[in-house]
Write a protein that holds these residues in place. Structure first.
Motif, PDB file in Angstrom:
ATOM      1  N   PHE A  95       0.837  -1.197   0.000  1.00 58.42           N
ATOM      2  CA  PHE A  95       0.000   0.000   0.000  1.00 58.42           C
ATOM      3  C   PHE A  95       0.874   1.250   0.000  1.00 58.42           C
ATOM      4  CE2 PHE A  95      -1.844   3.459   2.495  1.00 58.42           C
ATOM      5  CZ  PHE A  95      -2.974   3.741   1.741  1.00 58.42           C
ATOM      6  N   CYS A  96       1.885   1.263   0.845  1.00 58.72           N
ATOM      7  CA  CYS A  96       2.761   2.444   0.957  1.00 58.72           C
ATOM      8  C   CYS A  96       3.535   2.699  -0.333  1.00 58.72           C
ATOM      9  CB  CYS A  96       3.737   2.274   2.120  1.00 58.72           C
ATOM     10  SG  CYS A  96       2.962   2.321   3.752  1.00 58.72           S
ATOM     11  N   TYR A 189      -3.861  -8.830 -14.474  1.00 63.33           N
ATOM     12  CA  TYR A 189      -3.351  -7.646 -15.173  1.00 63.33           C
ATOM     13  C   TYR A 189      -2.991  -6.499 -14.238  1.00 63.33           C
ATOM     14  CZ  TYR A 189      -3.396  -3.804 -18.626  1.00 63.33           C
ATOM     15  OH  TYR A 189      -3.076  -2.711 -19.406  1.00 63.33           O
ATOM     16  N   PHE A 190      -3.907  -6.101 -13.375  1.00 60.02           N
ATOM     17  CA  PHE A 190      -3.642  -4.973 -12.485  1.00 60.02           C
ATOM     18  C   PHE A 190      -2.475  -5.248 -11.545  1.00 60.02           C
ATOM     19  CE2 PHE A 190      -8.394  -3.651 -12.604  1.00 60.02           C
ATOM     20  CZ  PHE A 190      -8.208  -3.047 -13.827  1.00 60.02           C
ATOM     21  N   GLY A 191      -2.231  -6.521 -11.243  1.00 58.62           N
ATOM     22  CA  GLY A 191      -1.237  -6.877 -10.248  1.00 58.62           C
ATOM     23  C   GLY A 191       0.205  -6.917 -10.729  1.00 58.62           C
ATOM     24  N   PHE A 192       0.424  -6.761 -12.053  1.00 57.19           N
ATOM     25  CA  PHE A 192       1.818  -6.832 -12.526  1.00 57.19           C
ATOM     26  C   PHE A 192       2.126  -5.936 -13.716  1.00 57.19           C
ATOM     27  CE2 PHE A 192      -0.050  -9.502 -15.751  1.00 57.19           C
ATOM     28  CZ  PHE A 192       0.823  -9.457 -16.824  1.00 57.19           C
ATOM     29  N   TRP A 193       1.086  -5.439 -14.413  1.00 52.12           N
ATOM     30  CA  TRP A 193       1.337  -4.869 -15.726  1.00 52.12           C
ATOM     31  C   TRP A 193       2.196  -3.617 -15.724  1.00 52.12           C
ATOM     32  CZ3 TRP A 193       1.143  -6.999 -20.271  1.00 52.12           C
ATOM     33  CH2 TRP A 193       1.324  -6.191 -21.389  1.00 52.12           C
ATOM     34  N   LEU A 194       2.019  -2.719 -14.773  1.00 51.41           N
ATOM     35  CA  LEU A 194       2.787  -1.469 -14.790  1.00 51.41           C
ATOM     36  C   LEU A 194       4.284  -1.754 -14.765  1.00 51.41           C
ATOM     37  CD1 LEU A 194       2.770   1.655 -14.689  1.00 51.41           C
ATOM     38  CD2 LEU A 194       2.854   1.458 -12.192  1.00 51.41           C
ATOM     39  N   SER A 195       4.725  -2.557 -13.800  1.00 52.23           N
ATOM     40  CA  SER A 195       6.152  -2.862 -13.688  1.00 52.23           C
ATOM     41  C   SER A 195       6.647  -3.653 -14.894  1.00 52.23           C
ATOM     42  CB  SER A 195       6.423  -3.654 -12.400  1.00 52.23           C
ATOM     43  OG  SER A 195       6.199  -2.855 -11.264  1.00 52.23           O
ATOM     44  N   PHE A 196       5.872  -4.637 -15.323  1.00 52.56           N
ATOM     45  CA  PHE A 196       6.267  -5.468 -16.455  1.00 52.56           C
ATOM     46  C   PHE A 196       6.405  -4.637 -17.727  1.00 52.56           C
ATOM     47  CE2 PHE A 196       4.668  -7.730 -20.239  1.00 52.56           C
ATOM     48  CZ  PHE A 196       5.675  -8.674 -20.394  1.00 52.56           C
ATOM     49  N   GLN A 254       1.122  -2.867  -4.948  1.00 52.15           N
ATOM     50  CA  GLN A 254       1.497  -1.561  -5.492  1.00 52.15           C
ATOM     51  C   GLN A 254       1.091  -1.429  -6.956  1.00 52.15           C
ATOM     52  OE1 GLN A 254       5.706  -1.853  -4.741  1.00 52.15           O
ATOM     53  NE2 GLN A 254       6.219  -2.328  -6.858  1.00 52.15           N
ATOM     54  N   ASN A 255       1.260  -2.503  -7.716  1.00 50.30           N
ATOM     55  CA  ASN A 255       0.844  -2.476  -9.113  1.00 50.30           C
ATOM     56  C   ASN A 255      -0.661  -2.348  -9.244  1.00 50.30           C
ATOM     57  OD1 ASN A 255       2.872  -3.076 -11.559  1.00 50.30           O
ATOM     58  ND2 ASN A 255       3.727  -3.936  -9.678  1.00 50.30           N
ATOM     59  N   TYR A 256      -1.396  -3.038  -8.373  1.00 51.21           N
ATOM     60  CA  TYR A 256      -2.858  -2.956  -8.432  1.00 51.21           C
ATOM     61  C   TYR A 256      -3.330  -1.532  -8.166  1.00 51.21           C
ATOM     62  CZ  TYR A 256      -7.791  -3.554  -7.602  1.00 51.21           C
ATOM     63  OH  TYR A 256      -9.158  -3.418  -7.687  1.00 51.21           O
ATOM     64  N   ILE A 257      -2.786  -0.908  -7.152  1.00 50.72           N
ATOM     65  CA  ILE A 257      -3.223   0.446  -6.793  1.00 50.72           C
ATOM     66  C   ILE A 257      -3.056   1.399  -7.963  1.00 50.72           C
ATOM     67  CG2 ILE A 257      -2.663   2.462  -5.378  1.00 50.72           C
ATOM     68  CD1 ILE A 257      -2.058   0.525  -3.073  1.00 50.72           C
ATOM     69  N   VAL A 258      -1.904   1.384  -8.585  1.00 51.69           N
ATOM     70  CA  VAL A 258      -1.624   2.336  -9.668  1.00 51.69           C
ATOM     71  C   VAL A 258      -2.300   1.915 -10.968  1.00 51.69           C
ATOM     72  CG1 VAL A 258       0.169   3.502 -10.993  1.00 51.69           C
ATOM     73  CG2 VAL A 258       0.580   2.936  -8.592  1.00 51.69           C
ATOM     74  N   MET A 259      -2.181   0.630 -11.327  1.00 51.60           N
ATOM     75  CA  MET A 259      -2.658   0.182 -12.634  1.00 51.60           C
ATOM     76  C   MET A 259      -4.169   0.179 -12.740  1.00 51.60           C
ATOM     77  SD  MET A 259      -1.077  -0.514 -15.374  1.00 51.60           S
ATOM     78  CE  MET A 259      -2.063  -0.340 -16.861  1.00 51.60           C
ATOM     79  N   LEU A 293      -7.088   8.628   0.444  1.00 48.56           N
ATOM     80  CA  LEU A 293      -5.904   7.781   0.559  1.00 48.56           C
ATOM     81  C   LEU A 293      -5.133   7.727  -0.763  1.00 48.56           C
ATOM     82  CD1 LEU A 293      -7.299   4.781   2.641  1.00 48.56           C
ATOM     83  CD2 LEU A 293      -5.638   6.488   3.415  1.00 48.56           C
ATOM     84  N   HIS A 294      -5.868   7.753  -1.875  1.00 44.13           N
ATOM     85  CA  HIS A 294      -5.250   7.655  -3.198  1.00 44.13           C
ATOM     86  C   HIS A 294      -5.012   9.032  -3.814  1.00 44.13           C
ATOM     87  CE1 HIS A 294      -7.056   3.319  -3.624  1.00 44.13           C
ATOM     88  NE2 HIS A 294      -6.061   3.392  -2.755  1.00 44.13           N
ATOM     89  N   ILE A 295      -5.011  10.048  -2.979  1.00 39.99           N
ATOM     90  CA  ILE A 295      -4.673  11.443  -3.318  1.00 39.99           C
ATOM     91  C   ILE A 295      -5.312  11.930  -4.630  1.00 39.99           C
ATOM     92  CG2 ILE A 295      -2.579  11.517  -1.905  1.00 39.99           C
ATOM     93  CD1 ILE A 295      -0.917  10.966  -4.364  1.00 39.99           C
ATOM     94  N   ASN A 296      -6.595  11.590  -4.782  1.00 38.70           N
ATOM     95  CA  ASN A 296      -7.398  12.081  -5.915  1.00 38.70           C
ATOM     96  C   ASN A 296      -6.849  11.676  -7.281  1.00 38.70           C
ATOM     97  OD1 ASN A 296      -9.240  13.353  -4.215  1.00 38.70           O
ATOM     98  ND2 ASN A 296      -8.201  15.320  -4.293  1.00 38.70           N
TER      99      ASN A 296
END
Length: 366
Positions: A95-96, A189-196, A254-259, A293-296
């Motif tokens: 989360f952080c 997808y949400f759990g890995f795609w950004l970094s991958f 972390q990937n889920y939050i952003v992706m 929490l997700h700063i808009n």
């Protein structure tokens, strides 16, 4: 995040889809005038001057989240508690680091601090958990994505058309992982795609795709090498027994939050020849606590209109968009956007129509 295509010739050949050109030409004169500048100027008149000042208070949560990550990692490695506590620590770390990614996005846009050296240092460590270098992020996101939003080939975050899909083995191989493909693995997808996606782009596609010709490749290589060195050092210090809790679980979170935001913010929208955030972007709303929490971050039309305005002020811009442009402005609850994402394909038949490459089923963009 999708179009880091390895087929450069195909990209150059299909860079301007006929459907997109026709639509741009077919627009009535009064509608054609409503472009990026028109909407930005209309909203800017209603905003106070302090909205455009950097929000240095964002540095407090930035360093606070880094401290929480360090504390949670220390608990797992030094104290070695029971697995439920380790799991909680892993979720907290993810989360952080996810929120650090969102904060770093703000920092890289200059909405927190203006000093370029401080921005670089903060971005280097803020993106470290994702192994994304500041130079590559600034070029790919700030320059290409924001400058060419949803423009075929030129926006690295835009999904491809069927023409490009048919010429790319890479796209064909990863398609089952994308939302709307109909494959179970697409729920990963949400759990890995950004970094991958960024790792493949930084290690391979940046040297094969013409859109990266002006990128400072030497800087990216040096920064990525440094990030890898720090990452390997952390792996060595924590030890294999802690990797699940301090790296694997946080990686997914972390990937889920952003992706989950990135995908809903653009991947339901049409391809566009001109950059018009009210056409090619979508704002997704959430529970007020999650928005805080997700700063808009979900207020994405607002962000694309004013990328150098801190998202602290996103709701003021949101209010003006609803008031002045109720017909053009697109927003919906995030959960609804995710459902739509998984019920439509991600490949474009033309600029406003999505098509499933296997079944041929078509869907309209929003």
């Amino acid at each position: 995040m999708y179009l880091h295509n390895e087929n450069v010739e195909s990209q150059q050949h299909f860079a301007f889809e006929p459907a997109i050109q026709i639509e741009a030409e077919a627009q009535p004169k009064d509608e054609k005038a409503k472009n990026f500048t028109f909407y930005r100027q209309a909203i800017q008149k209603k905003l106070s001057a302090d909205v455009f000042l950097p929000n240095r208070m964002r540095l407090v949560p930035f360093f606070g989240y880094i401290a929480l990550v360090a504390a949670a990692m220390a608990i797992v490695v030094v104290i070695n508690p029971a697995w439920p506590v380790k799991l909680l620590c892993g979720l907290l770390i993810g989360f952080c680091t996810g929120i650090l990614g969102l904060l770093t996005h703000e920092i890289a846009h200059g909405t927190v601090v203006k000093n370029k050296y401080l921005k670089f240092v903060l971005a280097f460590f803020g993106m470290l958990p994702f192994l994304i270098t500041p130079t590559f992020w600034k070029y790919s996101h700030n320059r290409l994505h924001h400058g060419k939003t949803q423009k075929l080939v030129d926006d690295p975050d835009a999904f491809p058309t069927m023409r490009i899909f048919k010429h790319s083995r890479f796209l064909q191989r990863v398609f089952p992982y994308t939302p709307g493909s109909g494959h179970k693995r697409s729920y990963l997808y949400f759990g890995f795609w950004l970094s991958f996606n960024y790792m493949v782009a930084q290690l391979y596609f940046r040297s094969r795709n013409r859109i990266y010709d002006s990128l400072n490749h030497r800087a990216v290589t040096l920064e990525l090498t440094a990030q890898f060195a720090i990452f390997i050092a952390l792996l060595a210090v924590t030890g294999p027994s802690a990797w699940l809790w301090v790296f694997a679980i946080p990686f997914v979170v972390q990937n889920y939050i952003v992706m989950s935001y990135i995908a809903t913010n653009h991947n339901l929208s049409p391809l566009t020849a001109e950059n018009n955030p009210l056409e090619n972007s979508l704002t997704v709303t959430n529970h007020p606590l999650l928005e805080r929490l997700h700063i808009n971050f979900g207020y994405h039309v607002e962000h694309h209109l004013f990328p150098t305005v801190n998202p602290k002020h996103a709701k003021a811009i949101h209010h003006e968009l609803k008031t002045q442009f109720p017909q053009e402005y697109k927003f919906m609850p995030k959960r609804q956007a995710i459902r739509m994402l998984y019920s439509t394909s991600r490949i474009y038949k033309n600029s406003t129509t999505l098509v499933h490459p296997k079944t041929g089923e078509v869907y309209e963009t929003i």
